[in-house]
Design a protein around this motif. Structure first.
Motif, PDB file in Angstrom:
ATOM      1  N   GLU A 324      36.592  43.234  47.410  1.00 27.32           N
ATOM      2  CA  GLU A 324      37.434  42.318  48.178  1.00 27.32           C
ATOM      3  C   GLU A 324      38.850  42.226  47.596  1.00 27.32           C
ATOM      4  O   GLU A 324      39.826  42.154  48.338  1.00 27.32           O
ATOM      5  N   GLU A 325      38.963  42.261  46.278  1.00 24.95           N
ATOM      6  CA  GLU A 325      40.310  42.147  45.712  1.00 24.95           C
ATOM      7  C   GLU A 325      41.187  43.333  46.103  1.00 24.95           C
ATOM      8  O   GLU A 325      42.383  43.189  46.323  1.00 24.95           O
ATOM      9  N   TYR A 328      42.479  42.869  49.608  1.00 22.39           N
ATOM     10  CA  TYR A 328      43.707  42.059  49.642  1.00 22.39           C
ATOM     11  C   TYR A 328      44.921  42.950  49.366  1.00 22.39           C
ATOM     12  O   TYR A 328      45.920  42.915  50.079  1.00 22.39           O
ATOM     13  N   PRO A 345      36.303  39.632  55.113  1.00 24.18           N
ATOM     14  CA  PRO A 345      36.525  40.936  54.492  1.00 24.18           C
ATOM     15  C   PRO A 345      35.841  42.048  55.290  1.00 24.18           C
ATOM     16  O   PRO A 345      34.879  41.805  56.011  1.00 24.18           O
TER      17      PRO A 345
ATOM     18  N   PHE B   3      37.206  38.282  40.324  1.00 28.81           N
ATOM     19  CA  PHE B   3      38.663  38.439  40.348  1.00 28.81           C
ATOM     20  C   PHE B   3      39.306  37.162  40.859  1.00 28.81           C
ATOM     21  O   PHE B   3      38.676  36.389  41.596  1.00 28.81           O
ATOM     22  N   PHE B   4      40.554  36.948  40.456  1.00 25.79           N
ATOM     23  CA  PHE B   4      41.267  35.748  40.845  1.00 25.79           C
ATOM     24  C   PHE B   4      41.778  35.913  42.273  1.00 25.79           C
ATOM     25  O   PHE B   4      42.464  36.866  42.596  1.00 25.79           O
ATOM     26  N   ALA B   5      41.424  34.979  43.144  1.00 25.82           N
ATOM     27  CA  ALA B   5      41.748  35.165  44.563  1.00 25.82           C
ATOM     28  C   ALA B   5      42.663  34.074  45.099  1.00 25.82           C
ATOM     29  O   ALA B   5      42.853  33.968  46.310  1.00 25.82           O
ATOM     30  N   HIS B 122      38.201  31.113  55.313  1.00 24.03           N
ATOM     31  CA  HIS B 122      37.683  32.352  54.742  1.00 24.03           C
ATOM     32  C   HIS B 122      36.170  32.384  54.876  1.00 24.03           C
ATOM     33  O   HIS B 122      35.492  31.419  54.556  1.00 24.03           O
ATOM     34  N   GLN B 123      35.661  33.518  55.359  1.00 21.43           N
ATOM     35  CA  GLN B 123      34.219  33.672  55.510  1.00 21.43           C
ATOM     36  C   GLN B 123      33.628  34.252  54.241  1.00 21.43           C
ATOM     37  O   GLN B 123      33.977  35.358  53.856  1.00 21.43           O
ATOM     38  N   THR B 143      31.102  37.863  46.651  1.00 28.72           N
ATOM     39  CA  THR B 143      31.837  39.106  46.438  1.00 28.72           C
ATOM     40  C   THR B 143      32.744  39.033  45.207  1.00 28.72           C
ATOM     41  O   THR B 143      33.598  39.890  45.019  1.00 28.72           O
ATOM     42  N   ALA B 145      35.010  36.735  44.324  1.00 31.34           N
ATOM     43  CA  ALA B 145      36.325  36.098  44.414  1.00 31.34           C
ATOM     44  C   ALA B 145      36.289  34.730  43.733  1.00 31.34           C
ATOM     45  O   ALA B 145      35.458  33.883  44.081  1.00 31.34           O
TER      46      ALA B 145
END
Ligand SMILES: Cc1cc2nc3c(=O)[nH]c(=O)nc-3n(C[C@H](O)[C@H](O)[C@H](O)COP(=O)(O)OP(=O)(O)OC[C@H]3O[C@@H](n4cnc5c(N)ncnc54)[C@H](O)[C@@H]3O)c2cc1C
Ligand SMILES: Cc1cc2nc3c(=O)[nH]c(=O)nc-3n(C[C@H](O)[C@H](O)[C@H](O)COP(=O)(O)OP(=O)(O)OC[C@H]3O[C@@H](n4cnc5c(N)ncnc54)[C@H](O)[C@@H]3O)c2cc1C
Lengths: 637, 637
Positions: A324-325, A328, A345, B3-5, B122-123, B143, B145
């Motif tokens: 997902e990252e 983005y 996503p 990861f940073f979202a 966001h889904q 995922t 995030a």
């Protein structure tokens, strides 16, 4: 605990695009039909792009309509944009593409299915398939309900052992956040069916407000209110007012996008070995495209609204299962999407499919009389391919109940025929998508004449209702009247208007008299010109005029293809002498031999349609017959 | 891989009825808000009956609207039928009930949420809650995030370790065929939260065409176009044309129905021990009703359409988790449902909930600053209860960001206050439903004056926009003008029209002069009569007139309740002397003592609102203060 919950003629499992057509066809042909699906809130859901059509796929939709199917009408009524593609090329490849409001498409189909006589809807998970003496006898749901039927059509799409993959994240699940069906694959295995594993993917969805449209090119709809159906349908949103259609937006990936993907390709499930299933070659993911076409500096991206006033945009061209990252980063690297809000996503889904060589041309599983499979379950990809199979399976289940011969569309009769024939006789090694290049007789299989090709056949089996039949008759009459008018009208070379019209399109002046038909043969003369010269044509509708025009302009090519078709059909119609002894023929499969002996088909066409007789058996039989004929042992056939 | 979202002020988990209100409130109050939910296709889904309101619940909807929430507007705009209940009784218990189109309700709310500034949707599945130094720091999705925020509002409804039960069939799953959230319960446990297990259930849905309506009584909508919102909303379906509303249908179970249930009661999960969770007393299943009221020969059943032109009917009164085969029998035993087609079976769902005594009145988890919980997750049942909590949690998360005091609604200010106070201070032992009987000050907490009670408070915190504020001011002015008119107008006893009007409603004749106000005090004089006598009232809207009328007619009772409220409020406002030494007070909880020392609240009201201070601590404190005051050790407070 199992309990008896009712007896039906036909049970359809799954109300996706295949299942809805299957159930509607069976019910409209008079069968007591049960449609069981996981969720009524998800009927005919478009899991991927919010549109139907394009080359070959659009042709399929027209053919489904010509036979009395539903997809075309639902697409038309919920359309938010229409475009005719390939208009620069010949009529064989003209192809309509219609975008629909996703939610409205579902609701429209739900209403049709709910309102259909003879059709009962039920929300449940089918866990088991029951057989009796090798034949299908019904299904059992998770809550123990046993529904009995001599015909079961499985159309479970991508739900069998569905597995969602987004980068490192992998979990069991159906498409679009649905549950997955974990039991059915085992059932099919137990019935002796061979399954394979495919994957498909979908792009991210983003918020409409988060796009900088100044960096995209607007793509408005066409200025003609095209529709799929041969019946008079129209959009619930824009009616006939083409200016009201929703636009799409065209943009491009950049070298930066591609660098992001290449730098992270080790995290792509496709390349890290996480995905075993084989993906669709013709709907590749962006990571696929970047790797396969490493020299391309950019790829097209279309932003397509998911509905008439939906805030959600489908990012066509960016199908991906990257983490997902990275999704983005990919999005934000596209000019105009720097600030894109990711609503959902992209993801890939892996699923079990039925290897389609195990089917007969009626979509019945050869080994299990009464069990039909249709749709993505058969290894295809695409709503249209699914619906087409569903329609044919529904028809054939109904005919089986009626004790009639299966309904087979030939390759020369329709893309429907090409699709099924490819599946059964060629099998699939990757998710199968229909392409115009797969058809031998493209000039015959045009979208404009799908009704002329198939509506009489639909009428014969009882699927074309009176209303459609009357409209069809009227169109046919109109076409022949137009031809008669053209043939019967001769223009004098002195006719001033003629000279003017010819000059206006740079068409050569005439020196003797010229008939309307001869004029229409000229490529530069369109319906527009002929109408100026023959005001009486105004009373005919555009479609009939277009059709008649194409028939004249392409007459030569069309005749050539028809002759070819004839030759091939002759082979198929070749009689099989009664005195044939199948035990003497080497190379037949055990089951094929047995079934041929049982049925004693009178011609090759019938032989091909016997459940259990493989395409290989047919080749063996043809060679054998030819040898015998040459040797004078049988009379010429 | 994590990861940073992104970083937000407020994250709301779950876009059900609680989550949507929470996210909208926080965003409208200027917070950067993220709303994460399992499926965008399921936002604000009505898992059970397609209607809102009734006593207490309808009041809540009005209060949500008065504060600037969304539920009322969405219900109004998608309404297919409106009914004012209890009109035979006093205005305190008049209660509106609105049926909505289920699908339209979802789409309307989706559009509002999607269109909201400061709100990102966001889904995703939230799997983990992150804390730092005991405070919430964000959430992590499946995922990977990581979304950071100092405030997280959990509104995950019945999804935590959801388990579906239909007779013998039991399987993991969320409501309405959705997936379930298996990880969050463990996360909450790990954070030290105590969870319990409840269950709730829903009736079967049947096909509209399969009902024999001649055996039912039609229930049309009201002839007044009622609405929930104080703003001018109207139905997208019937506008103001009340005759166009969808009817419902009233029928009855029979002794045969009850016999079927009794004969099979050993197979009812509720009685066979399959269900551990405790069910809602006020929405019992039919098997529950049959067992508990064994002498009742029949129970009411309402057939309610699930939408404007939906073919699906909700069978209110037949909630059940009996095996599916028994569900068929139960349905078919109801006169008029002999041939009912079962579209979706009824089912029960068991789920984890958070024990609500762990919350403060701001709905913040006492132990974990920044973590809020709202909705069915807190052990309530019902859309309205969920939305009300969501709204308050959203407001309080926003106020926390702004460094402001929490927003607490008192029991005397609204049903909102009763609901939250009950949850926090009384806790729940079964799914909690709001009832008018739970309120002490029913005559004050009317549905007609929800705006007068709460709109100024909503304005103060910045949730009431200018449009609503202006409309509210206008209404207030109108009411006081009407009062002035009534007070200022005196009718002569000789006035013939007066005599006539009085006679028409059997009201006693007057002998001296009488003011408008005095007239309005008479129970038999309604707005109708006074309008005849005072044509100048025609320029005021019905609502303001009704309001002014109620204020006059019930003035005596209202004053009495106000006095009581005053007394109670005095206690709450009691000052806490600065010289208090908390370490000297016996019986305070360790955490409570700590927090009181830290905060040094200046009054009892403030003390009650400190996270970590329990209702028990408050009692201890009150008793202590009272003793000291009596002992003359502190000045009177
Ligand atoms: C992620 C994704 C991406 C795609 N991308 C593309 C693309 O790029 N291009 C393209 O052309 N096509 C694409 N498709 C394919 C297209 O969506 C499908 O081909 C099409 O929807 C298949 O239709 P179907 O009727 O076969 O199956 P579906 O539409 O999937 O319907 C299956 C139905 O069966 C039901 N069902 C399943 N199991 C059971 C059970 N045990 N009991 C009861 N009901 C059951 C389900 O509830 C569902 O209603 C994609 C699909 C997905 C999921
Ligand atoms: C079967 C059934 C019967 C009912 N019967 C009645 C009744 O008779 N009377 C009555 O008044 N009420 C009834 N209700 C209750 C009513 O439906 C609920 O109280 C109301 O919907 C609760 O609203 P909510 O916002 O708390 O939760 P929900 O509306 O359930 O919303 C929860 C949301 O959280 C999301 N979510 C959950 N977990 C996660 C996660 N990990 N990550 C991201 N998102 C997540 C979900 O997708 C969903 O959007 C019933 C409910 C059910 C399910």
């Amino acid at each position: 605990m199992e309990f008896f919950a009712g007896k039906y003629d036909v049970i359809v499992v799954g109300a996706g695009h295949a299942g809805c057509e299957a159930a509607l066809a069976a019910a409209r042909m008079g069968c007591q039909t049960l449609l069981i699906t996981l969720s009524l809130d998800n009927i005919a859901h478009m899991d991927c792009n919010p549109s139907l059509g394009g080359p070959a796929k659009g042709h399929l939709v027209r053919e489904i309509d010509a036979l009395g199917g539903q997809m075309a009408i639902t697409a038309d009524e919920t359309s938010i944009q229409v475009r005719m593609l390939n208009t620069g090329k010949g009529p064989a490849v003209h192809a309509l593409r219609i975008q629909s409001d996703k939610q409205a498409y579902h609701l429209n189909m739900l209403n049709v299915v709910m309102g259909q006589e003879n059709l009962i809807l039920h929300q449940a998970m089918v866990d088991r398939i029951k057989t009796e003496e090798g034949k299908v006898s019904g299904v059992v749901t998770r809550t123990g309900a046993f529904y009995a039927a001599p015909n079961v059509i499985l159309t479970s799409g991508t739900y069998l052992r569905g597995r969602i993959i987004i980068g490192d994240a992998m979990y069991d699940g159906g498409p679009s956040g649905q549950q997955t069906a974990m039991s059915l694959s085992g059932e099919l295995n137990a019935l002796g069916l061979e399954l394979g594993r495919f994957k498909t993917g979908t792009p991210p969805r983003i918020h409409r407000r988060s796009v900088d449209y100044s960096k995209f090119n607007i793509q408005p709809g066409d200025s003609v209110p095209w529709r799929y159906s041969f019946m008079p349908t129209q959009s619930m949103y824009w009616g006939q007012d083409v200016d009201k259609q929703c636009p799409c937006w065209l943009g491009y990936t950049t070298p930066e996008t591609h660098k992001i993907i290449q730098d992270n390709i080790h995290r792509a499930p496709l390349y890290s070995g996480k995905i075993e299933g084989i993906g669709p070659r013709y709907c590749p993911s962006i990571e696929d495209k970047v790797v396969r076409f490493a020299d391309r500096p950019s790829h097209q991206i279309f932003l397509e609204p998911e509905g008439w006033d939906s805030d959600e945009l489908y990012v066509a061209g960016l199908s991906t299962s990257m983490p997902e990252e990275i999704q983005y980063e990919i999005l934000h690297s596209v000019p105009g999407l720097e600030k894109a809000e990711l609503l959902r996503p992209g993801y890939a889904i892996e699923y079990d499919y039925v290897k389609s060589h195990q089917l007969s041309l009626s979509l019945e599983v050869r080994k299990i009389p009464g069990l039909f499979t249709a749709g993505q379950l058969n290894g295809t990809s695409g709503y249209e391919e699914a619906a087409a199979q569903g329609l044919l399976a529904g028809i054939n289940a109904a005919l089986r109940i009626q004790g009639k011969e299966p309904f087979i569309v030939r390759r020369s009769e329709g893309y429907l025929g090409v699709l099924i024939d490819d599946l059964v006789n060629k099998g699939v090694k990757e998710p199968y998508r229909l392409l115009t290049s797969r058809a031998e007789y493209r000039l015959i299989l045009r979208q404009d004449n799908a009704d002329l090709r198939l509506t009489p056949r639909g009428r014969e089996i009882g699927l074309v209702n009176d209303e459609r039949w009357e409209a069809f008759q009227k169109k046919k009459e109109a076409i022949s009247e137009i031809h008669a008018l053209w043939r019967g009208t001769t223009f004098s070379p002195l006719n001033e208007q003629l000279a003017e019209v010819l000059a206006s399109v740079n068409s050569a002046a005439v020196h003797g008299g010229i008939s309307g038909e001869e004029l229409m043969r000229r490529p530069e003369i369109t319906i527009n010109e002929i109408k100026q010269l023959m005001p009486q044509l105004a009373e005919y509708d555009e479609e009939s005029l277009l059709e008649a025009g194409i028939e004249i302009k392409y007459a030569g090519y069309i005749e050539k293809q028809l002759a070819e078709i004839e030759r091939f059909a002759k082979m198929e119609e070749r009689l099989i002498p009664e005195e044939i002894v199948y035990d003497q023929i080497k190379g037949l499969s055990t089951e094929g031999r047995l079934r041929l002996k049982e049925v004693s088909p009178s011609n090759m066409g019938q032989a091909t349609r016997i459940t259990g007789v493989t395409p290989a058996d047919i080749s063996v039989l043809l060679v054998y017959l030819e040898q015998k004929r040459r040797g004078g042992q049988f009379h010429a056939t």
